[in-house]
Design a protein around this motif. Structure first.
Motif, PDB file in Angstrom:
ATOM      1  N   VAL A 162      44.732  40.465  49.453  1.00 22.75           N
ATOM      2  CA  VAL A 162      44.511  41.556  50.395  1.00 22.75           C
ATOM      3  C   VAL A 162      44.949  42.839  49.800  1.00 22.75           C
ATOM      4  O   VAL A 162      45.986  42.786  49.626  1.00 22.75           O
ATOM      5  N   ILE A 163      44.242  43.914  49.528  1.00 23.10           N
ATOM      6  CA  ILE A 163      44.871  45.042  49.374  1.00 23.10           C
ATOM      7  C   ILE A 163      43.990  46.287  50.133  1.00 23.10           C
ATOM      8  O   ILE A 163      42.974  45.943  50.601  1.00 23.10           O
ATOM      9  N   HIS A 164      44.860  47.328  50.074  1.00 18.91           N
ATOM     10  CA  HIS A 164      44.080  48.584  50.613  1.00 18.91           C
ATOM     11  C   HIS A 164      43.674  49.737  49.738  1.00 18.91           C
ATOM     12  O   HIS A 164      44.278  49.678  48.765  1.00 18.91           O
ATOM     13  N   ALA A 165      42.590  50.250  49.693  1.00 17.94           N
ATOM     14  CA  ALA A 165      42.228  51.177  48.821  1.00 17.94           C
ATOM     15  C   ALA A 165      41.455  52.321  49.314  1.00 17.94           C
ATOM     16  O   ALA A 165      41.144  52.478  50.487  1.00 17.94           O
ATOM     17  N   GLN A 166      41.417  53.444  48.591  1.00 19.67           N
ATOM     18  CA  GLN A 166      40.713  54.592  49.106  1.00 19.67           C
ATOM     19  C   GLN A 166      39.155  54.508  49.396  1.00 19.67           C
ATOM     20  O   GLN A 166      38.796  54.985  50.384  1.00 19.67           O
ATOM     21  N   GLN A 167      38.369  54.024  48.549  1.00 23.37           N
ATOM     22  CA  GLN A 167      36.834  54.112  48.724  1.00 23.37           C
ATOM     23  C   GLN A 167      36.271  52.770  48.050  1.00 23.37           C
ATOM     24  O   GLN A 167      36.840  51.932  47.291  1.00 23.37           O
ATOM     25  N   ALA A 168      35.221  52.633  48.724  1.00 23.86           N
ATOM     26  CA  ALA A 168      34.476  51.590  48.295  1.00 23.86           C
ATOM     27  C   ALA A 168      32.867  52.244  48.182  1.00 23.86           C
ATOM     28  O   ALA A 168      32.797  52.908  49.133  1.00 23.86           O
ATOM     29  N   ASP A 169      31.792  51.680  47.408  1.00 24.22           N
ATOM     30  CA  ASP A 169      30.665  52.271  47.418  1.00 24.22           C
ATOM     31  C   ASP A 169      30.054  51.147  48.476  1.00 24.22           C
ATOM     32  O   ASP A 169      30.429  50.001  48.787  1.00 24.22           O
ATOM     33  N   ARG A 170      28.611  51.310  48.459  1.00 24.13           N
ATOM     34  CA  ARG A 170      27.715  50.217  49.218  1.00 24.13           C
ATOM     35  C   ARG A 170      27.418  48.966  48.620  1.00 24.13           C
ATOM     36  O   ARG A 170      27.343  48.166  49.288  1.00 24.13           O
ATOM     37  N   ALA A 171      27.722  49.141  47.521  1.00 30.88           N
ATOM     38  CA  ALA A 171      27.387  47.778  46.464  1.00 30.88           C
ATOM     39  C   ALA A 171      28.931  46.962  46.598  1.00 30.88           C
ATOM     40  O   ALA A 171      28.940  45.887  46.242  1.00 30.88           O
ATOM     41  N   GLY A 172      29.932  47.630  47.056  1.00 34.04           N
ATOM     42  CA  GLY A 172      31.389  46.908  47.118  1.00 34.04           C
ATOM     43  C   GLY A 172      32.140  46.977  46.051  1.00 34.04           C
ATOM     44  O   GLY A 172      33.087  46.270  45.640  1.00 34.04           O
ATOM     45  N   ASN A 173      31.807  47.994  45.030  1.00 31.59           N
ATOM     46  CA  ASN A 173      32.620  48.534  44.089  1.00 31.59           C
ATOM     47  C   ASN A 173      33.682  49.185  44.840  1.00 31.59           C
ATOM     48  O   ASN A 173      33.638  50.257  45.624  1.00 31.59           O
ATOM     49  N   VAL A 174      35.181  48.970  44.267  1.00 25.68           N
ATOM     50  CA  VAL A 174      36.453  49.539  44.919  1.00 25.68           C
ATOM     51  C   VAL A 174      36.957  50.655  43.972  1.00 25.68           C
ATOM     52  O   VAL A 174      37.139  50.196  42.766  1.00 25.68           O
ATOM     53  N   GLN A 175      37.637  51.687  44.645  1.00 26.37           N
ATOM     54  CA  GLN A 175      38.340  52.580  43.641  1.00 26.37           C
ATOM     55  C   GLN A 175      39.635  52.814  44.460  1.00 26.37           C
ATOM     56  O   GLN A 175      39.571  53.149  45.535  1.00 26.37           O
ATOM     57  N   LEU A 176      40.700  52.805  43.755  1.00 21.96           N
ATOM     58  CA  LEU A 176      41.858  53.199  44.105  1.00 21.96           C
ATOM     59  C   LEU A 176      42.927  53.983  43.275  1.00 21.96           C
ATOM     60  O   LEU A 176      42.575  53.955  41.951  1.00 21.96           O
ATOM     61  N   TRP A 177      43.655  54.781  43.843  1.00 23.38           N
ATOM     62  CA  TRP A 177      44.269  55.775  42.840  1.00 23.38           C
ATOM     63  C   TRP A 177      45.600  56.269  43.424  1.00 23.38           C
ATOM     64  O   TRP A 177      46.031  55.881  44.667  1.00 23.38           O
ATOM     65  N   GLY A 178      46.546  56.809  42.516  1.00 22.89           N
ATOM     66  CA  GLY A 178      47.991  57.128  43.128  1.00 22.89           C
ATOM     67  C   GLY A 178      48.759  56.215  42.270  1.00 22.89           C
ATOM     68  O   GLY A 178      48.652  55.573  41.352  1.00 22.89           O
ATOM     69  N   LEU A 179      49.882  55.685  43.065  1.00 23.04           N
ATOM     70  CA  LEU A 179      50.606  54.799  42.615  1.00 23.04           C
ATOM     71  C   LEU A 179      50.267  53.485  42.833  1.00 23.04           C
ATOM     72  O   LEU A 179      49.844  52.912  43.998  1.00 23.04           O
ATOM     73  N   THR A 180      49.896  52.760  41.645  1.00 24.29           N
ATOM     74  CA  THR A 180      49.265  51.390  41.854  1.00 24.29           C
ATOM     75  C   THR A 180      50.141  50.381  40.961  1.00 24.29           C
ATOM     76  O   THR A 180      50.704  50.592  40.065  1.00 24.29           O
ATOM     77  N   GLY A 181      50.328  49.382  41.840  1.00 23.40           N
ATOM     78  CA  GLY A 181      51.559  48.420  41.534  1.00 23.40           C
ATOM     79  C   GLY A 181      50.733  47.328  40.713  1.00 23.40           C
ATOM     80  O   GLY A 181      50.327  47.559  39.691  1.00 23.40           O
ATOM     81  N   VAL A 182      50.532  46.070  41.258  1.00 24.71           N
ATOM     82  CA  VAL A 182      49.970  45.020  40.818  1.00 24.71           C
ATOM     83  C   VAL A 182      48.700  44.619  41.573  1.00 24.71           C
ATOM     84  O   VAL A 182      48.355  43.465  41.375  1.00 24.71           O
ATOM     85  N   GLN A 183      47.965  45.531  42.093  1.00 22.18           N
ATOM     86  CA  GLN A 183      46.793  45.318  42.882  1.00 22.18           C
ATOM     87  C   GLN A 183      45.858  44.745  42.058  1.00 22.18           C
ATOM     88  O   GLN A 183      45.098  43.719  42.487  1.00 22.18           O
ATOM     89  N   LYS A 184      45.605  45.185  41.079  1.00 22.05           N
ATOM     90  CA  LYS A 184      44.507  44.798  40.144  1.00 22.05           C
ATOM     91  C   LYS A 184      44.992  43.400  39.672  1.00 22.05           C
ATOM     92  O   LYS A 184      43.883  42.525  39.707  1.00 22.05           O
ATOM     93  N   GLU A 185      46.128  43.065  39.111  1.00 22.47           N
ATOM     94  CA  GLU A 185      46.391  41.574  38.829  1.00 22.47           C
ATOM     95  C   GLU A 185      46.296  40.897  39.828  1.00 22.47           C
ATOM     96  O   GLU A 185      45.811  39.667  39.595  1.00 22.47           O
ATOM     97  N   ALA A 186      46.854  41.261  41.018  1.00 17.84           N
ATOM     98  CA  ALA A 186      46.731  40.190  42.103  1.00 17.84           C
ATOM     99  C   ALA A 186      45.281  39.796  42.566  1.00 17.84           C
ATOM    100  O   ALA A 186      45.004  38.836  43.120  1.00 17.84           O
ATOM    101  N   ALA A 187      44.690  40.864  42.521  1.00 19.35           N
ATOM    102  CA  ALA A 187      43.201  40.820  42.817  1.00 19.35           C
ATOM    103  C   ALA A 187      42.275  39.908  41.666  1.00 19.35           C
ATOM    104  O   ALA A 187      41.698  38.709  42.301  1.00 19.35           O
ATOM    105  N   LEU A 188      42.683  40.084  40.477  1.00 17.34           N
ATOM    106  CA  LEU A 188      42.072  39.116  39.820  1.00 17.34           C
ATOM    107  C   LEU A 188      42.532  37.729  39.385  1.00 17.34           C
ATOM    108  O   LEU A 188      41.780  36.711  39.112  1.00 17.34           O
ATOM    109  N   ALA A 189      43.696  37.564  40.073  1.00 18.74           N
ATOM    110  CA  ALA A 189      44.343  36.341  39.841  1.00 18.74           C
ATOM    111  C   ALA A 189      43.949  35.456  41.205  1.00 18.74           C
ATOM    112  O   ALA A 189      44.095  34.333  40.906  1.00 18.74           O
TER     113      ALA A 189
END
Length: 268
Positions: A162-189
């Motif tokens: 589970v992560i929080h992000a700034q934006q998603a589009d209506r197709a469900g693509n998600v974008q986050l920015w700023g200090l990113t830790g391991v959100q990408k790796e944790a999501a892909l795992a």
């Protein structure tokens, strides 16, 4: 492909008793609203994974949602200890808590191995530490090219990230920015992924340094403005420092914590 759902629906569908759940976010974008929904739905017996369990996991542990914590540091940032975490470890209240402790590098590498669908990761670390003697997820491996002995950490594949992000589009693509830790790796795992977002937009605008999670790696997106509070979402909110200071007093006392839980999370 990601469906846009309410937070209640997404948590009920994706998170179940006994799951291994990673709620990740570093300094900001911490998914507090999702954690509170887990508590409200009475989900129990969770193995909680997080590189830096802070107040959000103190709340989940105090609410009795956790049976085990997989982590690399725990504390109330800039304030002190996590008193609900300590109470669970030292006194078994509200339930005994098993712990599996790692270094930051070890946890990051565990997620990276999980994201790559590899059985383990290799790093230089843990030498001189007693951590390897206290967990079955740290071992050693000999490099086949140099003969050097290195630390090996087992891959971490959460049932749900589970992560929080700034934006998603209506197709469900998600974008986050700023200090990113391991959100990408944790999501892909993870086997399943829930993302809460500040807002749904028509189009994600390219941002230098941003992380984009495509819809096919996300199961559900829930619009939850302010869903990272009391942490912050860069470009949307600021950190509520007073909340972290006040949490120290609330969490020290079981009765005070119980009143906070009933009023601020369960709405009783």
């Amino acid at each position: 492909m990601a469906d846009i759902r309410s937070l209640h629906e997404a948590v009920a569908e994706l998170i179940h008793d006994g799951d291994t759940v990673a709620l990740e976010g570093f300094t900001h974008l911490i998914p507090f609203a999702a954690a509170h929904e887990i508590i409200r739905q009475g989900i129990k017996d969770l193995t909680l994974a997080r590189m830096t369990p802070d107040v959000v996991y103190d709340q989940l542990i105090g609410a009795g949602a956790a049976r085990k914590l997989v982590f690399s540091w725990g504390g109330n940032p800039g304030v002190g200890s996590l008193h609900r975490f300590r109470d669970a470890v030292e006194h078994g209240w509200p339930a005994p808590l098993e712990i599996d402790e790692h270094s930051h590098a070890g946890m990051a590498n565990r997620y990276a191995a999980g994201a790559a669908r590899l059985p383990f990761a290799v790093l230089r670390g843990y030498r001189g530490s007693d951590i390897p003697a206290r967990t079955p997820t740290v071992s050693t491996v000999v490099c086949p090219f140099t003969g050097e002995e290195l630390a090996a950490v087992a891959a971490l594949n959460p049932d749900v990230t589970v992560i929080h992000a700034q934006q998603a589009d209506r197709a469900g693509n998600v974008q986050l920015w700023g200090l990113t830790g391991v959100q990408k790796e944790a999501a892909l795992a993870a086997r399943r992924v829930l993302v809460t977002v500040e807002e749904i937009v028509e189009t994600l605008e390219p941002r230098p340094g941003a992380v984009v999670l495509p819809t096919w790696v996300v199961d559900a997106v829930a619009p939850v403005p302010g869903g990272a509070h009391p942490s912050y979402a860069a470009g949307y909110s600021v950190r509520d420092n007073a909340y972290y200071r006040e949490w120290d007093g609330i969490s020290r006392d079981r009765a005070a914590f119980g009143r906070w839980l009933a009023e601020c999370v369960r709405g009783e």
